[in-house]
Design an enzyme around this catalytic site. Sequence first.
Site, mmCIF file in Angstrom:
data_model
loop_
_atom_site.group_PDB
_atom_site.id
_atom_site.type_symbol
_atom_site.label_atom_id
_atom_site.label_comp_id
_atom_site.label_asym_id
_atom_site.label_seq_id
_atom_site.Cartn_x
_atom_site.Cartn_y
_atom_site.Cartn_z
ATOM 1 N N LYS A 128 0.814 -1.221 0.000
ATOM 2 C CA LYS A 128 0.000 0.000 0.000
ATOM 3 C C LYS A 128 0.848 1.273 0.000
ATOM 4 O O LYS A 128 0.430 2.285 -0.545
ATOM 5 C CB LYS A 128 -0.965 -0.009 1.183
ATOM 6 C CG LYS A 128 -0.359 -0.227 2.544
ATOM 7 C CD LYS A 128 -1.438 -0.354 3.602
ATOM 8 C CE LYS A 128 -0.841 -0.731 4.954
ATOM 9 N NZ LYS A 128 -0.354 -2.136 4.971
ATOM 10 N N THR A 129 2.021 1.235 0.623
ATOM 11 C CA THR A 129 2.875 2.429 0.623
ATOM 12 C C THR A 129 3.343 2.748 -0.789
ATOM 13 O O THR A 129 3.243 3.892 -1.255
ATOM 14 C CB THR A 129 4.079 2.231 1.559
ATOM 15 O OG1 THR A 129 3.611 2.082 2.901
ATOM 16 C CG2 THR A 129 5.023 3.417 1.489
ATOM 17 N N GLU A 173 -2.807 6.330 2.213
ATOM 18 C CA GLU A 173 -2.590 4.943 2.590
ATOM 19 C C GLU A 173 -3.406 4.653 3.842
ATOM 20 O O GLU A 173 -3.321 5.381 4.835
ATOM 21 C CB GLU A 173 -1.106 4.716 2.868
ATOM 22 C CG GLU A 173 -0.770 3.364 3.453
ATOM 23 C CD GLU A 173 0.709 3.221 3.769
ATOM 24 O OE1 GLU A 173 1.047 2.352 4.596
ATOM 25 O OE2 GLU A 173 1.527 3.987 3.208
#
Length: 782
Positions: A128-129, A173
């Site tokens: 996700k980052t 995020e």
Amino acid sequence: MAPAPEADLQKQLTQERHRVHLIGVAGSGMSGIAALLLELGHQVSGSDKARTSETDRLQRLGLRFHVQHRAEDAADAEIVVYSSAIKEDNPIVAAARARGIPIIRRAEALAAIMLGKRGIVIAGMHGKTTTSAMAAHLFRESGLNPSHYVGAEIPLLGSNAHWNPRGEYFVAEGDESDGTLRFFRPEHALILNVEEEHLDFYADMAAIDAVFHQLLDQTTGKIFYSADDPHAVRLCGRRGDTPVACGGAGEKSVATPRAISFGFAEHADYRGVDIELRDFASVFCVMRRGEQLGEAVLNVSGRHNVSNALGVIALATEIGVPFAKIAASLGHFQHARRRFEIKYASEQYLLVDDYAHHPTEIRATLATARSAGRNRVLTMFQPHRYSRTQALRKEFGAAFAQSDRVFVSDVYPASEAPIPGISGQTIVDEMIAQGHRGAVYQPRLERLHREVGNIIERGDMVLSLGAGNIHEQLSILAADLVIVEKLQAIAGAEGEVRLYEPMAKHTTLRVGGPAQFWVEPRSEAAFAEIIKLCRQENLPLFVIGRGSNLLVRDGGIRGVVAHPSGGEFDRVEQNGATITAGVGAKLKQVAYAGKTAGIGGLEWMEGIPGEVGGSLRMNAGAMGYETFDHVAEIRYLDSEGNPHTKTPAELEISYRSVASLKRNYAVSAVFRGTPAPLEEIVRKLEASQEKRRRTQPIAKSAGCIFKNPGPCPAGKLVDELGLKNSSVGGARVSEVHGNFLVNDGNATAVEMIALIDKIKATAREQRGIELETEVQIVGESA
């Protein structure tokens, strides 16, 4: 800690100006909140256990930072924000509760700030980052002026969080680890993957599902999900269509897909095909519901990153960004910090750091590493949390199949209490059980870079994996490889350079920690350049011969350890009544060269198990002779690498010490003997051999430990004190000669020094004699 009402909180954070205090502000997530609040015009203070580069950056932007959490530092705060790591008994939390001011979690603050924009939440256990950073970058390159929040440092974006008043989108995020995904009410959500993870927080998969379901229920627009992840498909695939008005007033609405899939599966709405993974890039073709959109070149490698990019492509395309702009932005995207971040790259070595700490992430990262085409992949891994290590031990055991060697540290607790029987060894045991033969457990994290550095070879890639502080070990290794490559260039193909070389291999006592840089020059010219390099780089330089009168402490030797050997340094040449020998030649060779040439007076050298260099350095002796009794001249390099030739009369020489060579480095010497009959030379050589066999132990030793204190030789004194055969651990006084300490096989330097101190103390107490060591003790404690 009761949350504030959402509408009130949004107004307080995005429309009003307040004094806000953040507890745990140094963390990557909280520092992003601090940055957003500062840009929104709030007066922001923060506290944490230690100052970091991130808190320094925020202070330059206006943060008032306090080391440690003290209630008085937040006495004027009107809102308190805290991270998940903060406990209920935190003094600032307790004081804020007593005052009745809002106390909110990090995700609550972020979700409230996002309500002022068209929010896009990117969620999932892995990736996700990178995906959030990629989406924010693409939106910015496409002129959408997004605000963003990403849980890591993003050099490409300038910071991990930014509020942009000109744009309508906010890309964030979403952190699923503590259940706070439920606070978000985005317009769009992008779900990368879902699996059993964070079981220190969640009871089971059903609890994880519930949080994701709540996020999806609160998403007002489209849901993008990976078609290749079964849990994402299960959670998202059945979400209904969204009615969208088509045309003017009174016209009918049409249904557009609310749940949009991406990935490699044939049924994916946005599908990647013809994938080519290059060294540090990925090329692929994008299909949208069977029609080709075009080719994309992603400036990061790995199939998992192609999947992430497909999610971003789907998102951008659905909100109207032309594919040409999408492809252009992906072409110069760069990773977030600690996401396959290249820390060192040369033709010989490649060092990469990655945040991967879950088996799924590790497999994906290793697959990317293997695709780089390096000879071997060496991995340093720091497990993250005892609960995860325990729950996923079998998965960890299978995750490292594509790594040739794996060095596992102990667990990074992340505020968890240890679980009995769970450590890095747990993972190593599981790897071995599953057939991996290259796994090693190193409980001391600070030694991990040494383990890897000592076996690294040209063409290798080294990975550091983990969510803790393992990357610091890779940074140390990277810095040292810079020096290694400079030393290699000097030593040339004929020389040797090794990193973190165990000194136990190079001393006759067979104890000692590693040399930070070990180099074997073969010529005087190369040795001179090494001296100059050490001076330029401010590196300590220690020169070693055979290591026969040397005790290296267990912490090893910092800086460069040079062993001039081979080539010019091993030469022994006879000319008339003189013998010229390089410092790498053995003293025994000099003695036997004298025999061949009919030169006597050098026979005593046969009994000293050292090299010419060490003998010159300490004026070694035996059988009533000293080295400089027979030296005609010496050639040395000074501390700047310049050569000099001197006679003994020009040097400062004493018993077992040559002060002139403490800052200078011998390279050769001319020894002078006297013509003698062969029979006499042979008789003296045999006498020297016999005395050595009779009086010196055959076990591993460093030669004489103490200087003779006067009329009574040190060996006789030790015998009279009744200390022969006494020991400390694996270190023992020889039963053959009291002035020799021997290593019974597993001795440490600590044990050797303890035994030396014991003998010195006994001599002082019983005879009033202060024994002085002849053996040179060097290095650092472990």
